[in-house]
Design an enzyme around this catalytic site. Sequence first.
Site, PDB file in Angstrom:
ATOM      1  CE1 TYR A   1      -3.570   2.552   1.305  1.00 45.84           C
ATOM      2  CE2 TYR A   1      -1.905   3.250   3.020  1.00 45.84           C
ATOM      3  CZ  TYR A   1      -3.242   3.415   2.376  1.00 45.84           C
ATOM      4  OH  TYR A   1      -3.878   4.431   2.514  1.00 45.84           O
TER       5      TYR A   1
ATOM      6  CE  LYS B   1      -3.042   5.508  -0.606  1.00 44.57           C
ATOM      7  NZ  LYS B   1      -4.236   6.208  -1.320  1.00 44.57           N
TER       8      LYS B   1
HETATM    9  N1  LIG Z   1      -8.815   6.444   6.691  1.00 46.06           N
HETATM   10  C1  LIG Z   1      -7.508   6.311   6.757  1.00 46.06           C
HETATM   11  O1  LIG Z   1      -6.790   6.142   8.133  1.00 46.06           O
HETATM   12  C2  LIG Z   1      -6.416   6.801   5.707  1.00 46.06           C
HETATM   13  C3  LIG Z   1      -5.302   7.348   5.974  1.00 46.06           C
HETATM   14  C4  LIG Z   1      -4.460   7.962   5.067  1.00 46.06           C
HETATM   15  C5  LIG Z   1      -4.944   7.690   3.862  1.00 46.06           C
HETATM   16  N2  LIG Z   1      -6.170   7.465   3.550  1.00 46.06           N
HETATM   17  C6  LIG Z   1      -6.323   7.406   1.882  1.00 46.06           C
HETATM   18  O2  LIG Z   1      -7.781   7.919   1.918  1.00 46.06           O
HETATM   19  C7  LIG Z   1      -8.664   7.715   0.869  1.00 46.06           C
HETATM   20  C8  LIG Z   1      -9.858   7.407   1.452  1.00 46.06           C
HETATM   21  O3  LIG Z   1      -9.847   6.339   2.370  1.00 46.06           O
HETATM   22  P1  LIG Z   1     -11.165   5.814   3.216  1.00 46.06           P
HETATM   23  O4  LIG Z   1     -10.632   5.609   4.667  1.00 46.06           O
HETATM   24  O5  LIG Z   1     -12.114   6.891   3.167  1.00 46.06           O
HETATM   25  O6  LIG Z   1     -11.590   4.757   2.626  1.00 46.06           O
HETATM   26  P2  LIG Z   1     -13.083   3.732   2.674  1.00 46.06           P
HETATM   27  O7  LIG Z   1     -13.938   4.169   3.823  1.00 46.06           O
HETATM   28  O8  LIG Z   1     -12.648   2.508   2.546  1.00 46.06           O
HETATM   29  O9  LIG Z   1     -13.900   4.131   1.317  1.00 46.06           O
HETATM   30  C9  LIG Z   1     -13.403   3.510   0.152  1.00 46.06           C
HETATM   31  C10 LIG Z   1     -14.135   3.977  -1.230  1.00 46.06           C
HETATM   32  O10 LIG Z   1     -13.469   3.525  -2.397  1.00 46.06           O
HETATM   33  C11 LIG Z   1     -14.407   2.937  -3.189  1.00 46.06           C
HETATM   34  N3  LIG Z   1     -13.504   1.841  -3.799  1.00 46.06           N
HETATM   35  C12 LIG Z   1     -12.752   0.835  -3.474  1.00 46.06           C
HETATM   36  N4  LIG Z   1     -12.152   0.358  -4.599  1.00 46.06           N
HETATM   37  C13 LIG Z   1     -12.583   0.789  -5.690  1.00 46.06           C
HETATM   38  C14 LIG Z   1     -12.203   0.672  -6.941  1.00 46.06           C
HETATM   39  N5  LIG Z   1     -11.417  -0.197  -7.371  1.00 46.06           N
HETATM   40  N6  LIG Z   1     -12.848   1.269  -7.910  1.00 46.06           N
HETATM   41  C15 LIG Z   1     -13.725   2.443  -7.529  1.00 46.06           C
HETATM   42  N7  LIG Z   1     -13.944   2.748  -6.281  1.00 46.06           N
HETATM   43  C16 LIG Z   1     -13.409   1.982  -5.406  1.00 46.06           C
HETATM   44  C17 LIG Z   1     -15.372   2.252  -2.165  1.00 46.06           C
HETATM   45  O11 LIG Z   1     -16.724   1.880  -2.687  1.00 46.06           O
HETATM   46  P3  LIG Z   1     -17.174   0.479  -3.180  1.00 46.06           P
HETATM   47  O12 LIG Z   1     -16.531  -0.500  -2.529  1.00 46.06           O
HETATM   48  O13 LIG Z   1     -18.174   0.619  -3.741  1.00 46.06           O
HETATM   49  O14 LIG Z   1     -16.036   0.566  -4.574  1.00 46.06           O
HETATM   50  C18 LIG Z   1     -15.482   3.416  -1.227  1.00 46.06           C
HETATM   51  O15 LIG Z   1     -16.214   4.242  -1.751  1.00 46.06           O
HETATM   52  C19 LIG Z   1      -7.785   6.292   0.488  1.00 46.06           C
HETATM   53  O16 LIG Z   1      -6.926   6.655  -0.646  1.00 46.06           O
HETATM   54  C20 LIG Z   1      -6.880   5.962   1.646  1.00 46.06           C
HETATM   55  O17 LIG Z   1      -5.820   5.271   1.232  1.00 46.06           O
HETATM   56  C21 LIG Z   1      -6.962   6.993   4.243  1.00 46.06           C
END
Ligand SMILES: NC(=O)c1ccc[n+]([C@@H]2O[C@H](COP(=O)([O-])OP(=O)(O)OC[C@H]3O[C@@H](n4cnc5c(N)ncnc54)[C@H](OP(=O)(O)O)[C@@H]3O)[C@@H](O)[C@H]2O)c1
Length: 251
Positions: free
Chosen positions: A156, A160
């Site tokens: 991952y 990134k």
């Molecule tokens: N949460 C954290 O702690 C954190 C920290 C650092 C960075 N980030 C980054 O922030 C971003 C958002 O994270 P989050 O925590 O909000 O994630 P999340 O709650 O898991 O949501 C992920 C979203 O992406 C969609 N998705 C997954 N695979 C996909 C694909 N192949 N094509 C299209 N849509 C897809 C999912 O919907 P479906 O399942 O319907 O596709 C969902 O809408 C990510 O890039 C993550 O790496 C998060």
Amino acid sequence: MIFDLKDKIALVTGASRGIGLEIARSLLNEGAKVILCSRKKQGLEAAALALGNPESLTIIPAHIGKPDQVDEMFRIIQEKFGQLDILINNVGMNLITPGIADLTPELWQKIIDTNLSGTFLCSRKAALMMRAKGLGKIVSLSSIAGRKATPGMGIYGIAKAGIEMMTRVLAAELAPFNVQVNCVAPAMVKTDFSKPFWSSKALLDHVTATIPMARIAEIEDVVKPVLFLVSDGSSYITGQTLVVDGGATII
Ligand SMILES: NC(=O)c1ccc[n+]([C@@H]2O[C@H](COP(=O)([O-])OP(=O)(O)OC[C@H]3O[C@@H](n4cnc5c(N)ncnc54)[C@H](OP(=O)(O)O)[C@@H]3O)[C@@H](O)[C@H]2O)c1
């Protein structure tokens, strides 16, 4: 409205929940017309219902790692709007990964396809539309896992880190066309994605002890920096990664 994005056309990938859903809500509040993308139509419909404002919303189910589905999404955007002003590459998946020695080529490919190639596929199509118009903003979600080797999140993190380099390359390539490309790199944010870490008090205490601000991020902490980077306020900023981590990487 702080950022004033009236009538801008914005695509948010991964918009059915978590950070993407709240970015979409804020873009709508700033006056943008917003296209929500994620894989599952049902999730997008529920998100659209939760957001309200149906006249300013379009949903397009697509897997961003699959070139034919990304092409079809951009065909629809071109046909319906004829332009794209803002792309938020928000999809990120498969946080917990085996170590490199234990990883199969198939799992490596899956993680890279969604996290890195998906950002490339969407950025490429957006870049063509923005370059033609001579205007645009692309913001991608990275993570501090892309800057600090983190066993258990290594692949991952590699993806990134690739997104951050892609941001710099694309920023340099698109600068002559008045298109800015930037990244936001959060530490842990309270969403379902990171729930295995913050739902356990012992783990949460362990994580917060490494953060000078002594708390993990709420979604809102990430949304506002993203909005800044798609607004006029960032008109002379490109190729940068804004680290949103409560100071976790400064100590
Ligand atoms: N949460 C954290 O702690 C954190 C920290 C650092 C960075 N980030 C980054 O922030 C971003 C958002 O994270 P989050 O925590 O909000 O994630 P999340 O709650 O898991 O949501 C992920 C979203 O992406 C969609 N998705 C997954 N695979 C996909 C694909 N192949 N094509 C299209 N849509 C897809 C999912 O919907 P479906 O399942 O319907 O596709 C969902 O809408 C990510 O890039 C993550 O790496 C998060």
